[in-house]
Design a protein around this motif. Structure first.
Motif, PDB file in Angstrom:
ATOM      1  N   PRO A  36      47.218  16.085  62.885  1.00  0.00           N
ATOM      2  CA  PRO A  36      45.866  16.564  63.194  1.00  0.00           C
ATOM      3  C   PRO A  36      45.777  17.490  64.396  1.00  0.00           C
ATOM      4  O   PRO A  36      44.777  18.170  64.579  1.00  0.00           O
ATOM      5  N   ASP A  37      46.811  17.529  65.210  1.00  0.00           N
ATOM      6  CA  ASP A  37      46.842  18.407  66.378  1.00  0.00           C
ATOM      7  C   ASP A  37      48.306  18.701  66.672  1.00  0.00           C
ATOM      8  O   ASP A  37      49.136  17.796  66.678  1.00  0.00           O
ATOM      9  N   LYS A  38      48.639  19.964  66.920  1.00  0.00           N
ATOM     10  CA  LYS A  38      50.049  20.318  67.165  1.00  0.00           C
ATOM     11  C   LYS A  38      50.616  19.581  68.378  1.00  0.00           C
ATOM     12  O   LYS A  38      51.836  19.351  68.457  1.00  0.00           O
ATOM     13  N   ASP A  39      49.742  19.198  69.326  1.00  0.00           N
ATOM     14  CA  ASP A  39      50.211  18.453  70.489  1.00  0.00           C
ATOM     15  C   ASP A  39      50.589  17.018  70.144  1.00  0.00           C
ATOM     16  O   ASP A  39      51.129  16.299  70.993  1.00  0.00           O
ATOM     17  N   LEU A  40      50.279  16.600  68.925  1.00  0.00           N
ATOM     18  CA  LEU A  40      50.670  15.266  68.477  1.00  0.00           C
ATOM     19  C   LEU A  40      51.930  15.318  67.605  1.00  0.00           C
ATOM     20  O   LEU A  40      52.259  14.347  66.916  1.00  0.00           O
ATOM     21  N   ARG A  53      60.071  21.477  70.964  1.00  0.00           N
ATOM     22  CA  ARG A  53      60.956  21.183  69.828  1.00  0.00           C
ATOM     23  C   ARG A  53      60.224  20.346  68.776  1.00  0.00           C
ATOM     24  O   ARG A  53      60.408  20.550  67.566  1.00  0.00           O
ATOM     25  N   ALA A  54      59.402  19.420  69.237  1.00  0.00           N
ATOM     26  CA  ALA A  54      58.628  18.595  68.290  1.00  0.00           C
ATOM     27  C   ALA A  54      57.647  19.457  67.508  1.00  0.00           C
ATOM     28  O   ALA A  54      57.465  19.264  66.298  1.00  0.00           O
ATOM     29  N   LYS A  55      57.028  20.423  68.167  1.00  0.00           N
ATOM     30  CA  LYS A  55      56.085  21.317  67.484  1.00  0.00           C
ATOM     31  C   LYS A  55      56.800  22.161  66.431  1.00  0.00           C
ATOM     32  O   LYS A  55      56.283  22.347  65.320  1.00  0.00           O
ATOM     33  N   LYS A  56      57.973  22.659  66.778  1.00  0.00           N
ATOM     34  CA  LYS A  56      58.732  23.466  65.812  1.00  0.00           C
ATOM     35  C   LYS A  56      59.186  22.625  64.630  1.00  0.00           C
ATOM     36  O   LYS A  56      59.160  23.066  63.483  1.00  0.00           O
ATOM     37  N   GLU A  57      59.604  21.403  64.913  1.00  0.00           N
ATOM     38  CA  GLU A  57      60.036  20.512  63.843  1.00  0.00           C
ATOM     39  C   GLU A  57      58.876  20.165  62.918  1.00  0.00           C
ATOM     40  O   GLU A  57      59.041  20.048  61.704  1.00  0.00           O
ATOM     41  N   ALA A  58      57.683  20.039  63.484  1.00  0.00           N
ATOM     42  CA  ALA A  58      56.501  19.680  62.690  1.00  0.00           C
ATOM     43  C   ALA A  58      56.150  20.765  61.680  1.00  0.00           C
ATOM     44  O   ALA A  58      55.580  20.481  60.625  1.00  0.00           O
ATOM     45  N   GLN A  59      56.484  22.021  61.987  1.00  0.00           N
ATOM     46  CA  GLN A  59      56.178  23.126  61.073  1.00  0.00           C
ATOM     47  C   GLN A  59      56.939  23.001  59.756  1.00  0.00           C
ATOM     48  O   GLN A  59      56.523  23.539  58.737  1.00  0.00           O
TER      49      GLN A  59
END
Length: 401
Positions: free
Chosen positions: A213-217, A200-206
């Motif tokens: 600097p890294d999608k895992d962050l 969910r955090a990765k989708k929100e980051a988009q």
């Protein structure tokens, strides 16, 4: 001074990274550099001497954040930690052959992917957990689809070990006193909660303005619905992990009582967690402190630092070091991946390196061979500013998942 390396000092690359060892690989340094660029890191990142590359965030890192939390830094084994208990027994009172004790514990405590056939935990433990979990799954019903037999699995896994580096050990200290020590976390549901919110955090980051600097962050900003829901879920998983260890310790004691002279537990009982996030006050501000493979070591606080299954472990007392955000290492730390360990070592190597210890010595646990881990004595020498040793333990029996 225990700090061996400081990166990013007097630069604009990111916040400083203060490392309590010189034994760190370039991949871990690169991973830490990426994290240091995040705008919401408070003061600096502290890196413990057991540091090694992790998924999403570096294992052994202590990350203080303002108004944000990085789910991947907490990880998927949310609330994973240690429990140690000293008995009023001496080593001489143990049987010469410890296989009977080991077998008794393994019959009581499911390991690996196994779980209890029936619910073991008391209603007084399960009812409040169940009530809070229902509140979480009502808002996030997808969680129930991610774990097979959701409603029964999390309940039946309460009081189980899991696999990987989780363990149950019988240890002897410097006074020949007997200790029980275990390491486990939030089992399948903790993994599901971590995985779900990381995605969910990765989708929100988009859809968020600003560079990660890294999608895992990818992170949740404080005040958002996802942030509040994640905090609620992660606190639940941390509590579940604590109850899991407590239930396991109860089952272990139940298993060994008939096989040993009558004993009692002493006042020395230590609990600590090393994959978690909580609010703390550091360098003038209240921040969220994420410890990814690190334990809290506030002034006078007790903790547990295990070595590998063939090395020493330590009961420690924190010194409240501000530069480490009152933290220390959580273990010896891996020096090679599981796949590399399996390629490099044989079953005979495992047998030799665990000589004198009652434990599994088959090919399936070669990835946990002592040589896959850093030298625990060196790790401890690098954090004398952070903790003092109270007891030194040597395992005589080890159960792995």
């Amino acid at each position: 001074m225990s700090i061996k390396l400081t990166l990013n000092e007097n630069t604009h690359f990111g916040v400083p990274i203060k490392i309590y060892t010189s034994d760190i690989d370039q991949e871990s340094i690169d991973q830490l550099h990426k994290m240091s660029q995040l705008q919401f890191i408070h003061s600096h990142i502290a890196v413990m001497p057991d540091v090694h590359l992790g998924k999403g965030a570096t294992v052994g890192s202590v990350v203080p954040t303002k108004n944000a939390i990085i789910p991947a830094a907490v990880g998927v084994d949310i609330g994973c930690g240690m429990n140690a208990l000293r008995l009023n027994l001496k080593a001489s009172q143990l049987p010469d052959n410890l296989s009977t004790l080991r077998n008794a514990i393994e019959r009581k405590v499911p390991v690996g992917f196994s779980m209890h056939k029936q619910i073991r935990a008391k209603a007084s433990t399960l009812t409040p957990l169940d009530k809070r979990l229902n509140q979480i799954t009502l808002k996030h019903p997808a969680l129930k689809r991610m774990l097979r037999h959701f409603d029964s699995t999390w309940v039946k896994q309460l009081g189980t070990l899991g696999g990987g580096n989780h363990f149950i050990e019988l240890c002897i200290d410097e006074n020949q006193d007997v200790w029980i020590m275990l390491h486990s976390g939030s089992r399948g549901l903790g993994n599901v909660i971590g995985t779900y919110f990381i995605e969910r955090a990765k989708k929100e980051a988009q859809h968020r303005f600003g560079h990660v600097p890294d999608k895992d962050l990818s992170y949740f900003a404080e005040g958002s619905n996802n942030f509040n829901d994640y905090v609620e879920a992660v606190e639940w998983a941390q509590e579940y992990a604590y109850e899991n260890r407590r239930e396991m310790m109860h089952l272990i004691l139940e298993a060994i009582r008939p096989l040993l002279p009558k004993f009692q537990m002493t006042k020395e009982a230590i609990n600590c967690q090393h994959n978690y996030v909580q609010k703390e006050y550091h360098f003038g501000e209240e921040v969220f402190v994420t410890r990814k493979g690190a334990i809290r070591a506030g002034q006078g606080e007790y903790g547990i630092i295990p070595g590998s299954m063939g090395a020493k472990s330590f009961i420690v007392k924190g010194k409240g070091n501000n530069e480490s955000f009152c933290s220390c290492s959580h273990s010896a730390g891996r020096k090679m991946s599981r796949s590399k360990a399996k390629r490099q070592f044989s079953q005979q190597d495992l047998i030799q390196q665990t000589e004198g210890i009652e434990c599994r010595k088959d090919k399936e646990v070669i990835d946990e061979i002592p040589s896959a881990y850093k030298d625990i004595d060196e790790v401890m020498a690098n954090q004398t500013d952070l903790i003092e040793v109270v007891h030194t333990l040597k395992q005589v029996m080890c159960i792995k998942g």
